[in-house]
Structures are given as structure tokens and as C-alpha cells.
Scaffold this motif. Structure first.
Motif, short mmCIF file in Angstrom:
data_model
loop_
_atom_site.label_atom_id
_atom_site.label_comp_id
_atom_site.label_asym_id
_atom_site.label_seq_id
_atom_site.Cartn_x
_atom_site.Cartn_y
_atom_site.Cartn_z
N ALA A 190 83.76 77.56 97.89
CA ALA A 190 82.50 76.81 97.76
C ALA A 190 81.66 77.38 96.62
CB ALA A 190 81.73 76.86 99.08
N TRP A 191 81.66 78.70 96.55
CA TRP A 191 80.84 79.35 95.52
C TRP A 191 81.36 79.01 94.12
CZ3 TRP A 191 76.14 81.09 96.00
CH2 TRP A 191 75.57 81.77 94.93
N GLN A 192 82.67 79.00 93.99
CA GLN A 192 83.26 78.64 92.70
C GLN A 192 82.91 77.21 92.31
OE1 GLN A 192 87.42 79.60 92.89
NE2 GLN A 192 87.00 81.80 92.89
N ALA A 193 83.04 76.31 93.29
CA ALA A 193 82.72 74.90 93.02
C ALA A 193 81.23 74.77 92.67
CB ALA A 193 83.04 74.05 94.25
N PHE A 194 80.42 75.53 93.37
CA PHE A 194 78.98 75.51 93.15
C PHE A 194 78.64 75.98 91.73
CE2 PHE A 194 74.85 77.91 93.79
CZ PHE A 194 74.05 76.80 93.93
N ALA A 195 79.30 77.05 91.31
CA ALA A 195 79.05 77.58 89.96
C ALA A 195 79.34 76.52 88.91
CB ALA A 195 79.91 78.83 89.72
N VAL A 196 80.39 75.76 89.12
CA VAL A 196 80.73 74.69 88.18
C VAL A 196 79.65 73.62 88.18
CG1 VAL A 196 82.39 72.83 87.68
CG2 VAL A 196 83.20 75.11 88.37
N ARG A 197 79.22 73.23 89.38
CA ARG A 197 78.19 72.19 89.45
C ARG A 197 76.87 72.65 88.83
NH1 ARG A 197 80.38 68.32 93.10
NH2 ARG A 197 78.58 67.03 92.62
N MET A 198 76.57 73.93 88.93
CA MET A 198 75.32 74.46 88.40
C MET A 198 75.31 74.53 86.87
SD MET A 198 73.22 74.76 90.81
CE MET A 198 71.93 75.86 90.32
N GLU A 199 76.49 74.42 86.27
CA GLU A 199 76.54 74.42 84.81
C GLU A 199 75.90 73.17 84.23
OE1 GLU A 199 80.52 74.99 83.42
OE2 GLU A 199 80.68 76.92 84.45
N ASP A 200 75.84 72.14 85.05
CA ASP A 200 75.37 70.85 84.56
C ASP A 200 73.83 70.78 84.50
OD1 ASP A 200 75.41 68.25 83.70
OD2 ASP A 200 75.69 67.39 85.70
N HIS A 201 73.25 71.71 83.75
CA HIS A 201 71.80 71.70 83.55
C HIS A 201 71.51 72.04 82.10
CE1 HIS A 201 71.82 72.54 88.00
NE2 HIS A 201 71.02 71.49 87.90
N TYR A 202 70.41 71.56 81.63
CA TYR A 202 69.96 71.96 80.30
C TYR A 202 69.36 73.36 80.42
CZ TYR A 202 70.62 67.02 79.45
OH TYR A 202 71.19 65.78 79.36
N PRO A 203 69.37 74.12 79.33
CA PRO A 203 68.88 75.52 79.42
C PRO A 203 67.34 75.58 79.41
CG PRO A 203 69.62 75.04 77.20
CD PRO A 203 69.88 73.80 77.99
N PHE A 204 66.77 75.22 80.55
CA PHE A 204 65.30 75.15 80.65
C PHE A 204 64.62 76.47 80.29
CE2 PHE A 204 66.84 72.39 84.30
CZ PHE A 204 66.86 71.24 83.55
N PHE A 205 65.36 77.56 80.49
CA PHE A 205 64.78 78.90 80.28
C PHE A 205 64.67 79.26 78.80
CE2 PHE A 205 68.32 81.49 78.74
CZ PHE A 205 69.38 80.60 78.93
N HIS A 206 65.44 78.58 77.97
CA HIS A 206 65.62 79.01 76.58
C HIS A 206 64.57 78.38 75.66
CE1 HIS A 206 67.77 79.82 72.83
NE2 HIS A 206 68.40 80.75 73.53
N PRO A 207 64.14 79.12 74.63
CA PRO A 207 63.14 78.52 73.71
C PRO A 207 63.65 77.28 72.98
CG PRO A 207 63.44 80.88 73.25
CD PRO A 207 64.40 80.53 74.33
N SER A 208 64.98 77.11 72.90
CA SER A 208 65.50 75.91 72.24
C SER A 208 65.30 74.68 73.13
CB SER A 208 66.99 76.06 71.92
OG SER A 208 67.74 76.10 73.11
N TYR A 209 65.03 74.89 74.40
CA TYR A 209 64.70 73.77 75.28
C TYR A 209 63.20 73.52 75.20
CZ TYR A 209 64.16 70.47 78.97
OH TYR A 209 63.85 69.31 79.63
N ALA A 210 62.85 72.39 74.58
CA ALA A 210 61.44 72.06 74.44
C ALA A 210 61.27 70.57 74.75
CB ALA A 210 60.98 72.38 73.02
N GLY A 211 62.00 70.12 75.78
CA GLY A 211 62.04 68.69 76.07
C GLY A 211 60.97 68.26 77.06
N GLN A 212 61.26 68.43 78.33
CA GLN A 212 60.35 67.96 79.38
C GLN A 212 59.52 69.13 79.92
OE1 GLN A 212 60.12 64.83 79.92
NE2 GLN A 212 62.10 63.85 79.53
#
Ligand SMILES: *Cc1c(COP(=O)(O)O)cnc(C)c1O
Length: 458
Positions: free
Chosen positions: A45-67
Motif C-alpha cells: 500500500a505504501w509503495q502504491a501510495f508513494a506513486v500516487r503522491m508523485e502526481d502533484h506540482y511542486p508547491f513547495f518550490h520557488p519555481s511553483y508560482a501558479g495558484q
């Protein structure tokens, strides 16, 4: 120099240790076997979860300046985690004695920031939408049958919530700057039957700040309530209160003379989602919330927060996270949270200066807060629309990505602000960037260079 992720790991393990120490004060017991995960299954489950969690934009990063998105500060995350493992419910004092007390304190701090003087009434909510719903509900109870006026650039949920409440709502135009047209508001007041006017401090689209100080006289002349939706922009009060304010202080100073205000700590208050707040200048509105529930516990004579909240269960963890955060980063102009918002504001000012001097890009509107709007320079609205969308997609797909968002702008606004552009479409999308991380201040030059390069090659 401290490392971001190791500092976070340390804080999160402190949270776990705090709860473990607290739990150890009570008698030990064996967990029920049914609650223990099967190791292999958990692993999968944890492995599958890790894969699903990849599907996000890098909100933490300064290159993310979208929403309007960024992770909570690690301090907030640790406070939330510790309280969440205990899981108090701030509905009632019995459900969350410790965190209810913390909620009362953070609400006082928010009220102080806005210049609201005691006695006032307020509490946290699970979102800005619910906080606004409560303010509109109270408005309806106090002015039954009367209309709510809100501006074109107000958050879309105001119209929706008026529908939920069965309140007649009138939407008035905004100027090209995104601020509510106060002349239009006044003519509605003159037409009559207006109970409440909604003003926005920091519109979601462009961060427009309504002239709250100019609206105050409507309250005296027409007896309307003034509700301020500061879900996004409320914390800029700290920037407005600084010795050298980087925003116009007048609308922020006027909030203390309005009837209600909403602010979202889960936007600019460093919190994870699930943290809005509503404040009422007159504590007497508390009587509207009166309810009698057979489930409500009564071990205390003190006010239960559930008695002044539309919602029932609320995460005590949200109050805990905000309290801990504000102990570390207090609501002050020159230290704590203030300088973080000021950094984003400076980033917006600097980027708009760069855009104003750019050939490839055109500044759409001078930012009032930390939201930038611009578009690839072109002759017509239809071309601008197409190229903005292309540039946004190309930015995300690049090797060195930059994440922006799009904002639809109507023809009237477009022709007023950019009269040389051919108005060949009813609407054009422009690029929008929310610079809500202090790190953006150090990345503006880079963000601008990347955007120019992408727009120039398209
Ligand atoms: C975000 C926002 C809201 C809605 O708040 P949620 O917390 O997303 O429900 C309302 N008004 C304004 C101005 C906002 O920016």
C-alpha cells in the motif's frame, strides 16, 4: 545553514515524542490485533501510495508560482501532527479542552491584527467558504429579506452561499483594477432593501483590494452591514502596519470598523488546509447561534466553541497548529509573519517592474498584493489568449520548469487597460502568478528570465 528537510524531520519527530510521552502517563495496554496492519500489505500500500503522491506540482518550490498553494510551515505541520494524534474536537470543551483554549488565543491574535477591540466574537472554521457562509448567515438573520451586494471580482462562493441561504444577491461590476465599483454599490443601496455589502481584501484573481475605507460611509448612510472577505489578503494587514508599508494601509485600517471579517490561515498563515476564521465586531451575534443539542456535553459553564459555530466537529489540530505557528512567527509587521508577506510583496513589485520593461511580455495590471498578471505581447485578444495558454503549458513541460496559472479577462477590462490590443474576442486568458512564498523574492529574476525565454521562443 540549516537544511529544510532535516529541520522538518526533527520537528515531526518532536511531535511524535510529545504525544508518546503524554500517552505514557496513562496505563499501558495492548492494541487490538484487528488494528494492526499486515506488514506485507502495508508495504504494498505504501509503495502504491508513494506513486500516487508523485502526481502533484511542486508547491513547495520557488519555481511553483501558479495558484494559492504552498505547504504548511514545518512548525505548523508539527503542531498539527501532535494534536492530530490526540485528535481533539473543538466543537466542545470536553472534546478538546486544551485546543479550545488555544483557539480562543489565536482568534484574539487575529482580532488584534485587524484592530478589533474586545468584546468581539470569532472562531476558526474549516475554510474561507464556511467562514463567509457564517458571516452571510448572521447577516441574513439580522437583516431578514434584505439583499446582499457583492462585486464581480468577489469569490464565486458568495453567490453560491447566498443561494444556499435563500438570500437575494446582487452582483455589481468591478473596475478594470478588479475593485468593486462603489458607485454601483451606492446606487443599489439607494434603490433600497440592501442588508449587507461584501468587500474583498485581496481578490482571488488579481489580489485587488476594495476601498473599504470609502465604503464605511455606506454603513452610516444606509444602515447596511459591511462584511470583509479577507480570506486571501487579510494577513497583508501586517505589511500595511509596517514602518514603510508596501501596500496602501487605508483599506486594511478600515476593517476594524466593519461588521465581520474572514481570513484564511490556510492561505497566508502558514497552515495546512482546514483553517479559516470568521470574526464579528459585535459579540451579541452569538445569540443567533443558540442551539440545544442532546449530544452537547456540559462539564463546564464556559462557552463551548460549538455554540458559536455553524459547524459541529472541527479539528482541534487546526487551532494547535496555528497557535504553535504564531508563537514562533507572531502576527507582527517587523518580525514573525510580517516579513514573510513583505518578501512576497517585494517580489511582486520587482517582477511587475521587470514586466513593464519587457518587449516579449506585457504587464496586465499593477499588483496590489503579491499576485502578478501578464501576457505574451501580441496584437489581439484571441492571440494573447492562445499564447498565454501555450506559454503556461510550455513552462510546466520545460526541463527547468516554471508553474504559472491562467486568468480569464473580459473584453471591457481588456480594452480599458490595453487600448492598443484588438478586442476580437469576448474574453482572453492571461498568465497569473501567485508569489506567496518568501523564497520568491530571491527567484524573481530567474522566474522572469524563464518566462521571457519561453514566451520569446513560442
Ligand atoms: C480562497 C478564498 C475564498 C474561499 O476560501 P476557501 O478556504 O478556499 O474555502 C473566499 N474568498 C477569497 C477572497 C478567497 O481568496
Amino acid at each position: 545553514m540549516s537544511d529544510r528537510t532535516s529541520d522538518r524531520a526533527q520537528l515531526l519527530s518532536s511531535a511524535e515524542a510529545l504525544v508518546a510521552a503524554w500517552e505514557s502517563r496513562f496505563g499501558s495496554f495492548e492494541p487490538h490485533p484487528a488494528t494492526i496492519p499486515e506488514p506485507a500489505r502495508l508495504e504494498r500500500a505504501w509503495q502504491a501510495f508513494a506513486v500516487r503522491m508523485e502526481d502533484h506540482y511542486p508547491f513547495f518550490h520557488p519555481s511553483y508560482a501558479g495558484q494559492m498553494l504552498k505547504p504548511p510551515n514545518a512548525v505548523a505541520a508539527a503542531g498539527y501532527l501532535a494534536a492530530m494524534l490526540i485528535n481533539p474536537n473543538n466543537h466542545a470543551l470536553d472534546g478538546g479542552p486544551g485546543t479550545s483554549a488555544l483557539e480562543v488565543e489565536v482568534v484574539e491574535q487575529l482580532a488584534t491584527m485587524f484592530g478589533l477591540r474586545a468584546p468581539f466574537l470569532g472562531h476558526l472554521t474549516s475554510s474561507g467558504t464556511i467562514a463567509n457562509l457564517e458571516a452571510l448567515w448572521v447577516a441574513r438573520e439580522l437583516h431578514p429579506g434584505r439583499r446582499v451586494i457583492y462585486g464581480e471580482a468577489a469569490h464565486y462562493t458568495h453567490g453560491r452561499m447566498c443561494g444556499v441561504l435563500g438570500v437575494e444577491a446582487t452582483r455589481v461590476p468591478a473596475g478594470p483594477d478588479g475593485r468593486i465599483d462603489l458607485d454601483a454599490v451606492e446606487s443599489e443601496c439607494r434603490r433600497g432593501n440592501v442588508g449587507t455589502v461584501v468587500l474583498t481584501l485581496g481578490s482571488t484573481g488579481v489580489g485587488a483590494v476594495d476601498r473599504v475605507e470609502q465604503a464605511l460611509s455606506l454603513r452610516e448612510r444606509y444602515g447596511v452591514r459591511l462584511h470583509v472577505d479577507a480570506a486571501y489578503g487579510g494577513f497583508f494587514k501586517l505589511v500595511a502596519d509596517a514602518a514603510e508599508p508596501l501596500v496602501d494601509p487605508a483599506p486594511f485600517a478600515a476593517v476594524s470598523r466593519c461588521d465581520s471579517v474572514v481570513v484564511d490561515p490556510h492561505k497566508h498563515g502558514l497552515q495546512p488546509y482546514g483553517c479559516g476564521a470568521v470574526l464579528f465586531a459585535d459579540p451579541a451575534v452569538g445569540r443567533i447561534y443558540k442551539h440545544e443539542s442532546p449530544y452537547t456535553y456540559f462539564t463546564s459553564e464556559e462557552l463551548h466553541l460549538g455554540e458559536i459555530s455553524l459547524e459541529c466537529s472541527r479539528a482541534g489540530a487546526a487551532a494547535a497548529a496555528l497557535w504553535l505557528t504564531l508563537q514562533v512567527f507572531p502576527l507582527l509587521p517587523q518580525s514573525g509573519l510580517g516579513p514573510m508577506l513583505a518578501a512576497g510583496r517585494r517580489a511582486a513589485l520587482e517582477w511587475s517592474d521587470r514586466l513593464a520593461g519587457s518587449e516579449t511580455l506585457t504587464l496586465h495590471l499593477r499588483p496590489e498584493l503579491d499576485i502578478i498578471t501578464c501576457f505574451p505581447s501580441a496584437v489581439s485578444m484571441s492571440e494573447i489568449d492562445l499564447r498565454s495558454a501555450t506559454v503556461m503549458r510550455a513552462g510546466m513541460a520545460a526541463d527547468d520548469p516554471i508553474y504559472l496559472s491562467l486568468l480569464g479577462v473580459d473584453r471591457r477590462t481588456f480594452t480599458t487597460l490595453h487600448d492598443a490590443v484588438l478586442a476580437d474576442a469576448p474574453m482572453a486568458r492571461v498568465l497569473r502568478s501567485v508569489l506567496m512564498k518568501p523564497e520568491h523574492e530571491l527567484h524573481v529574476e530567474r522566474l522572469h528570465a524563464r518566462l521571457e525565454a519561453i514566451a520569446g521562443s513560442g
